[in-house]
Design an enzyme around this catalytic site. Structure first.
Site, PDB file in Angstrom:
ATOM      1  CB  THR A 133      -0.901  -0.010   1.257  1.00 31.63           C
ATOM      2  OG1 THR A 133      -1.461   1.274   1.445  1.00 31.63           O
ATOM      3  CG2 THR A 133      -0.118  -0.365   2.510  1.00 31.63           C
ATOM      4  CG  ASP A 134      -1.120   5.016  -1.010  1.00 31.91           C
ATOM      5  OD1 ASP A 134      -1.723   4.341  -0.149  1.00 31.91           O
ATOM      6  OD2 ASP A 134      -1.666   5.955  -1.626  1.00 31.91           O
ATOM      7  CD  GLU A 135      -3.526   3.119   4.191  1.00 30.84           C
ATOM      8  OE1 GLU A 135      -3.481   3.089   5.432  1.00 30.84           O
ATOM      9  OE2 GLU A 135      -4.504   2.721   3.540  1.00 30.84           O
ATOM     10  CE1 TYR A 158      -3.289  -3.014   5.492  1.00 28.03           C
ATOM     11  CE2 TYR A 158      -3.300  -0.670   4.997  1.00 28.03           C
ATOM     12  CZ  TYR A 158      -3.285  -1.985   4.567  1.00 28.03           C
ATOM     13  OH  TYR A 158      -3.246  -2.268   3.211  1.00 28.03           O
ATOM     14  CE  LYS A 162       0.267  -4.790   2.809  1.00 26.89           C
ATOM     15  NZ  LYS A 162      -0.050  -6.169   2.289  1.00 26.89           N
TER      16      LYS A 162
END
Ligand code: NAD
Length: 351
Positions: A133-135, A158, A162
């Site tokens: 993810t870009d998060e 989260y 990741k």
């Protein structure tokens, strides 16, 4: 090729499985634990193919992973299985560490053993592709874009889990020479999206006559990508990507959350007007913000465009129209899930 997909009963994994069966000659093994977020109804249409098989298993269970990998003998492992909902990670981070970090470690260990057992040509051709993810890059101010060189700065349990899994994948590439690829993608939307996530949640709550909950002021910005564009990007990366490389994937569609919700309301007003002819937007209500809510994410996807020729086919306007229509046409899919799995409950207030 033989493609081993983890998490293929979830939102993005199932879109990948459907793409691979519908549009390629690849064989697919879908390895999924079927957690609350996974359901085989997402792949029912393609499950009749003799190029498709399913194994129910946990990516944290080394023996189950080993048996599935050695039985299938994949050319590519695309690893999507994860706990994926930020609000749930606030209430119960342990499951995120277990699945996203320990599960990815287990996948890497078993992939490496299998890869080492291959002859030289097969070893060269093998790929382990991690879907992220870009998060992991943290939160942006009003300007700027995440590139593949942006330093990691995850803020939620989260995104931290990741980020941890991304680092493990890179380490297995550098240390053991495992041919790895990583993609970091922005927010996806589209058919079969579990109805706890913003867009399907708003559709479900709008039709139920409930309040459409906007976290904080609704001014957080996300980049939105139609899920079928994302899985075409994944295919491009595992077929043609450069080993060891990261590719950012995004839709060039930055929107504030409130704009997204208003757009959904406008489409519903046209396609399924309320009996009283009022707009669904009158149901919008502002609720307590998510703790630690990141302000803005935005992606520079020029590497995957320039190197692999991938571009999104959908604009936000075309993709969101397709999505709302899909939810209207597939009420039985989400009504059962909402009823059985309490998908529409508020979570993640760190109370
Ligand atoms: P999802 O929650 O819809 O699906 C996850 C799937 O993984 C489910 O089918 C679930 O049963 C399975 N799973 C969970 N734990 C498992 C375990 N221990 N063993 C085997 N299977 C397990 O998630 P999604 O939205 O499809 O996301 C897929 C991947 O893409 C995730 O890795 C996520 O981090 C990443 N991602 C998602 C987005 C997004 O917008 N949804 C954006 C970028 C990246």
């Amino acid at each position: 090729m033989r493609i081993f997909v983890t998490g293929g009963a979830g939102f993005i994994g199932s879109a990948l499985v459907r793409l691979l069966i519908d549009r390629t000659g690849h064989e697919v093994l879908n390895f999924d634990k079927l957690t609350y977020a996974g359901t085989l109804s997402t792949v029912e249409r393609v499950a009749v193919s003799d190029r498709y098989r399913f194994v129910r298993g946990d990516i944290c269970d080394a023996e189950a992973v080993r048996a599935a990998i050695t039985g299938f003998r994949p050319d590519v492992i695309t690893h999507l299985a994860a706990e994926s909902h930020v609000d749930r990670s606030i209430d119960g981070p342990g499951a995120f560490i277990q699945t996203n970090v320990v599960g990815t470690f287990t996948m890497l260990s078993e992939a490496r053993s299998f890869w080492q057992s291959l002859d030289e040509d097969a070893r060269k051709a093998f790929r382990f592709h991690h879907i992220s993810t870009d998060e992991v890059y943290g939160s942006l101010g009003d300007t700027g874009l995440f590139t593949e060189d942006t330093p990691y700065d995850p803020r939620s349990p989260y995104s931290a889990s990741k980020a941890g899994s991304d680092h493990l994948v890179s380490a297995w590439g550098h240390t053991y020479g495992l041919p790895v690829l990583i993609t970091n993608c922005s927010n996806n939307y589209g058919p079969f999206h579990f109805p706890e996530k913003l867009i399907p949640l708003v559709i479900v709550k709008a039709l139920a006559g409930d309040t459409l909950p906007i976290y904080g002021k609704g001014d957080q910005v996300r980049d939105w990508l139609f899920v079928e564009d994302h899985v075409r990007a994944l295919q491009a990366v595992f077929e043609r990507g450069v080993i060891g490389r990261t590719y950012n994937v995004g839709g060039n569609n930055e929107k504030q959350n409130i704009e997204v919700v208003q757009t959904v309301c406008t489409i519903l007003d046209r396609l399924r007007p309320r009996a009283d002819r009022q707009s669904y937007a009158t149901q919008i209500g502002y609720v307590a913000d998510r703790p630690g809510h990141d302000k803005r994410y935005a992606i520079d996807a020029s590497r995957i465009r320039d190197e692999l020729g991938w571009e999104p086919a959908e604009t936000f306007e075309s993709g969101i129209e397709k999505t709302v229509r899909w939810y209207l046409d597939n009420e039985s899919w989400w009504r059962d899930i909402v009823a059985e799995r309490q998908a529409d409950q508020r979570r993640g207030l760190a109370a």
